[in-house]
Design a protein around this motif. Structure first.
Motif, PDB file in Angstrom:
ATOM      1  N   GLY A   1       0.799  -1.225   0.000  1.00  0.00           N
ATOM      2  CA  GLY A   1       0.000   0.000   0.000  1.00  0.00           C
ATOM      3  C   GLY A   1       0.830   1.273   0.000  1.00  0.00           C
ATOM      4  O   GLY A   1       0.458   2.263  -0.628  1.00  0.00           O
ATOM      5  N   PHE A   2       1.970   1.232   0.686  1.00  0.00           N
ATOM      6  CA  PHE A   2       2.794   2.441   0.796  1.00  0.00           C
ATOM      7  C   PHE A   2       3.514   2.725  -0.528  1.00  0.00           C
ATOM      8  O   PHE A   2       3.563   3.858  -0.985  1.00  0.00           O
ATOM      9  CB  PHE A   2       3.793   2.298   1.945  1.00  0.00           C
ATOM     10  N   SER A   3       4.033   1.663  -1.148  1.00  0.00           N
ATOM     11  CA  SER A   3       4.646   1.813  -2.471  1.00  0.00           C
ATOM     12  C   SER A   3       3.598   2.259  -3.478  1.00  0.00           C
ATOM     13  O   SER A   3       3.843   3.110  -4.335  1.00  0.00           O
ATOM     14  CB  SER A   3       5.250   0.483  -2.932  1.00  0.00           C
ATOM     15  N   SER A   4       2.418   1.695  -3.349  1.00  0.00           N
ATOM     16  CA  SER A   4       1.329   1.998  -4.265  1.00  0.00           C
ATOM     17  C   SER A   4       0.941   3.478  -4.188  1.00  0.00           C
ATOM     18  O   SER A   4       0.675   4.117  -5.202  1.00  0.00           O
ATOM     19  CB  SER A   4       0.128   1.115  -3.915  1.00  0.00           C
ATOM     20  N   ARG A   5       0.951   4.004  -2.973  1.00  0.00           N
ATOM     21  CA  ARG A   5       0.539   5.400  -2.805  1.00  0.00           C
ATOM     22  C   ARG A   5       1.525   6.351  -3.494  1.00  0.00           C
ATOM     23  O   ARG A   5       1.126   7.258  -4.212  1.00  0.00           O
ATOM     24  CB  ARG A   5       0.420   5.765  -1.319  1.00  0.00           C
ATOM     25  N   VAL A   6       2.824   6.114  -3.298  1.00  0.00           N
ATOM     26  CA  VAL A   6       3.821   7.007  -3.902  1.00  0.00           C
ATOM     27  C   VAL A   6       3.841   6.848  -5.421  1.00  0.00           C
ATOM     28  O   VAL A   6       3.848   7.836  -6.159  1.00  0.00           O
ATOM     29  CB  VAL A   6       5.225   6.744  -3.305  1.00  0.00           C
ATOM     30  N   ALA A   7       3.811   5.611  -5.896  1.00  0.00           N
ATOM     31  CA  ALA A   7       3.788   5.380  -7.347  1.00  0.00           C
ATOM     32  C   ALA A   7       2.535   6.021  -7.945  1.00  0.00           C
ATOM     33  O   ALA A   7       2.580   6.608  -9.033  1.00  0.00           O
ATOM     34  CB  ALA A   7       3.826   3.879  -7.653  1.00  0.00           C
ATOM     35  N   GLY A   8       1.413   5.923  -7.209  1.00  0.00           N
ATOM     36  CA  GLY A   8       0.154   6.490  -7.687  1.00  0.00           C
ATOM     37  C   GLY A   8       0.234   8.002  -7.850  1.00  0.00           C
ATOM     38  O   GLY A   8      -0.239   8.552  -8.838  1.00  0.00           O
TER      39      GLY A   8
ATOM     40  N   LYS B   1      18.315   0.012   1.888  1.00  0.00           N
ATOM     41  CA  LYS B   1      18.181   0.484   3.279  1.00  0.00           C
ATOM     42  C   LYS B   1      19.541   0.930   3.826  1.00  0.00           C
ATOM     43  O   LYS B   1      19.638   1.924   4.549  1.00  0.00           O
ATOM     44  CB  LYS B   1      17.597  -0.616   4.166  1.00  0.00           C
ATOM     45  N   ASP B   2      20.581   0.186   3.468  1.00  0.00           N
ATOM     46  CA  ASP B   2      21.930   0.553   3.911  1.00  0.00           C
ATOM     47  C   ASP B   2      22.403   1.823   3.209  1.00  0.00           C
ATOM     48  O   ASP B   2      23.048   2.682   3.812  1.00  0.00           O
ATOM     49  CB  ASP B   2      22.920  -0.592   3.611  1.00  0.00           C
ATOM     50  N   PHE B   3      22.072   1.915   1.929  1.00  0.00           N
ATOM     51  CA  PHE B   3      22.519   3.041   1.098  1.00  0.00           C
ATOM     52  C   PHE B   3      22.058   4.373   1.692  1.00  0.00           C
ATOM     53  O   PHE B   3      22.828   5.319   1.823  1.00  0.00           O
ATOM     54  CB  PHE B   3      21.967   2.878  -0.321  1.00  0.00           C
ATOM     55  N   SER B   4      20.783   4.438   2.058  1.00  0.00           N
ATOM     56  CA  SER B   4      20.198   5.696   2.540  1.00  0.00           C
ATOM     57  C   SER B   4      20.174   5.763   4.061  1.00  0.00           C
ATOM     58  O   SER B   4      19.802   6.789   4.617  1.00  0.00           O
ATOM     59  CB  SER B   4      18.762   5.809   2.023  1.00  0.00           C
ATOM     60  N   GLU B   5      20.553   4.654   4.716  1.00  0.00           N
ATOM     61  CA  GLU B   5      20.378   4.541   6.169  1.00  0.00           C
ATOM     62  C   GLU B   5      18.941   4.888   6.544  1.00  0.00           C
ATOM     63  O   GLU B   5      18.674   5.710   7.424  1.00  0.00           O
ATOM     64  CB  GLU B   5      21.375   5.432   6.906  1.00  0.00           C
ATOM     65  N   TRP B   6      18.031   4.248   5.835  1.00  0.00           N
ATOM     66  CA  TRP B   6      16.592   4.475   6.021  1.00  0.00           C
ATOM     67  C   TRP B   6      15.944   3.101   6.038  1.00  0.00           C
ATOM     68  O   TRP B   6      16.180   2.309   5.120  1.00  0.00           O
ATOM     69  CB  TRP B   6      16.075   5.302   4.840  1.00  0.00           C
TER      70      TRP B   6
ATOM     71  N   GLY C   1      12.681  10.907   0.494  1.00  0.00           N
ATOM     72  CA  GLY C   1      11.942  10.383   1.634  1.00  0.00           C
ATOM     73  C   GLY C   1      11.102   9.184   1.252  1.00  0.00           C
ATOM     74  O   GLY C   1      11.193   8.677   0.130  1.00  0.00           O
ATOM     75  N   GLY C   2      10.289   8.738   2.217  1.00  0.00           N
ATOM     76  CA  GLY C   2       9.402   7.609   1.995  1.00  0.00           C
ATOM     77  C   GLY C   2       7.970   8.084   1.822  1.00  0.00           C
ATOM     78  O   GLY C   2       7.718   9.241   1.482  1.00  0.00           O
ATOM     79  N   CYS C   3       7.037   7.194   2.092  1.00  0.00           N
ATOM     80  CA  CYS C   3       5.621   7.458   1.817  1.00  0.00           C
ATOM     81  C   CYS C   3       5.088   8.675   2.582  1.00  0.00           C
ATOM     82  O   CYS C   3       4.429   9.538   1.999  1.00  0.00           O
ATOM     83  CB  CYS C   3       4.812   6.216   2.158  1.00  0.00           C
ATOM     84  N   ASP C   4       5.376   8.767   3.872  1.00  0.00           N
ATOM     85  CA  ASP C   4       4.836   9.883   4.666  1.00  0.00           C
ATOM     86  C   ASP C   4       5.367  11.221   4.161  1.00  0.00           C
ATOM     87  O   ASP C   4       4.612  12.183   4.019  1.00  0.00           O
ATOM     88  CB  ASP C   4       5.243   9.746   6.142  1.00  0.00           C
ATOM     89  N   ILE C   5       6.676  11.272   3.907  1.00  0.00           N
ATOM     90  CA  ILE C   5       7.297  12.530   3.497  1.00  0.00           C
ATOM     91  C   ILE C   5       6.807  12.943   2.114  1.00  0.00           C
ATOM     92  O   ILE C   5       6.465  14.105   1.882  1.00  0.00           O
ATOM     93  CB  ILE C   5       8.845  12.407   3.551  1.00  0.00           C
ATOM     94  N   VAL C   6       6.731  11.982   1.193  1.00  0.00           N
ATOM     95  CA  VAL C   6       6.277  12.320  -0.161  1.00  0.00           C
ATOM     96  C   VAL C   6       4.815  12.786  -0.126  1.00  0.00           C
ATOM     97  O   VAL C   6       4.441  13.745  -0.807  1.00  0.00           O
ATOM     98  CB  VAL C   6       6.454  11.124  -1.120  1.00  0.00           C
ATOM     99  N   THR C   7       4.006  12.133   0.703  1.00  0.00           N
ATOM    100  CA  THR C   7       2.606  12.549   0.825  1.00  0.00           C
ATOM    101  C   THR C   7       2.510  13.975   1.358  1.00  0.00           C
ATOM    102  O   THR C   7       1.797  14.820   0.802  1.00  0.00           O
ATOM    103  CB  THR C   7       1.848  11.598   1.777  1.00  0.00           C
ATOM    104  N   GLU C   8       3.260  14.257   2.426  1.00  0.00           N
ATOM    105  CA  GLU C   8       3.233  15.609   2.998  1.00  0.00           C
ATOM    106  C   GLU C   8       3.712  16.653   1.989  1.00  0.00           C
ATOM    107  O   GLU C   8       3.138  17.734   1.880  1.00  0.00           O
ATOM    108  CB  GLU C   8       4.139  15.674   4.240  1.00  0.00           C
ATOM    109  N   MET C   9       4.772  16.306   1.256  1.00  0.00           N
ATOM    110  CA  MET C   9       5.334  17.260   0.293  1.00  0.00           C
ATOM    111  C   MET C   9       4.407  17.479  -0.899  1.00  0.00           C
ATOM    112  O   MET C   9       4.377  18.562  -1.486  1.00  0.00           O
ATOM    113  CB  MET C   9       6.707  16.771  -0.200  1.00  0.00           C
ATOM    114  N   THR C  10       3.644  16.448  -1.255  1.00  0.00           N
ATOM    115  CA  THR C  10       2.668  16.587  -2.340  1.00  0.00           C
ATOM    116  C   THR C  10       1.578  17.563  -1.922  1.00  0.00           C
ATOM    117  O   THR C  10       1.218  18.484  -2.661  1.00  0.00           O
ATOM    118  CB  THR C  10       2.030  15.225  -2.671  1.00  0.00           C
TER     119      THR C  10
END
Lengths: 119, 84
Positions: A30-37, A62-67, A81-90
């Motif tokens: 669902g989280f990947s789906s939201r950002v891709a959407g 995960k190691d690359f970004s330390e996320w 960022g991830g799903c929360d950050i991209v949603t907020e920024m949108t």
């Protein structure tokens, strides 16, 4: 090539990259789906990398970004960022500005529609 | 101690928040990837603290990830964060 090199070359070669579970046409979470959407809806041309297809990549990103979580969005080689950050920024319009500043094309009207629907 | 209490305790200790809510919404993900029996897989956290004031979005998330530690992070499937 190591996972690290593979990730580095992917985010160097593509302006916008989404590391996700599944693909942009068939997301598996669902989280990947939201950002891709959001990116699809805004007409952003982005490369999708399915981490479920490669265990080394799944841990490597995960190691690359330390996320610790997926999805992860990169623009012009930079981790956004991830799903929360991209949603907020949108919703705040920051994503529009980031894409504009990075010279990445997108449909401004579609972005406004997302904000109207979630305002 | 349940995972909700554990997350709350770690966040209170690290940030002295003015607002904190931790919700286990694993049930709404039943049948999805990452769901595990007994729940404790998907969490929604809302936290407000002065400590976050001068941090960027990514810094805020990183600070929360650090405060929770690898033990908590590796045991849960999803963590929705609203940080103010």
């Amino acid at each position: 090539m190591t996972a690290h090199d593979q990730i580095q070359s992917t985010i160097t070669d593509n302006d916008v990259v989404l590391f996700m579970k599944g693909t942009k046409t068939m997301p598996q979470c669902g989280f990947s789906s939201r950002v891709a959407g959001v990116l699809n809806y805004m007409g952003v041309d982005f490369a999708d990398v399915n981490v479920l297809a490669d265990d080394a990549l799944r841990q490597g990103i995960k190691d690359f970004s330390e996320w610790p979580t997926i999805p992860q969005l990169y623009v012009k080689g930079e981790f956004i960022g991830g799903c929360d950050i991209v949603t907020e920024m949108t919703l705040s319009g920051e994503l529009d500005k980031l894409l504009e500043d990075s010279g990445v094309g997108f449909d401004k009207e579609a972005a406004d529609k997302i904000r109207e629907a979630n305002g | 101690m349940g995972m909700v209490q554990k997350i709350e305790e770690k966040l209170r200790e690290a940030f002295d928040p003015t607002e904190l809510s931790v919700v286990d919404d694993s049930e709404s993900h039943r049948g999805h990837a990452g769901y595990q029996d007994g729940g404790e897989s998907h969490f929604q956290v809302v936290i407000e603290a002065p400590a976050f004031k001068d941090m960027s979005r990514i810094e805020r998330h990183r600070a929360v990830h650090r405060a929770l530690g690898p033990d908590v992070i590796s045991r849960i499937h999803a963590l929705g964060l609203t940080i103010r």
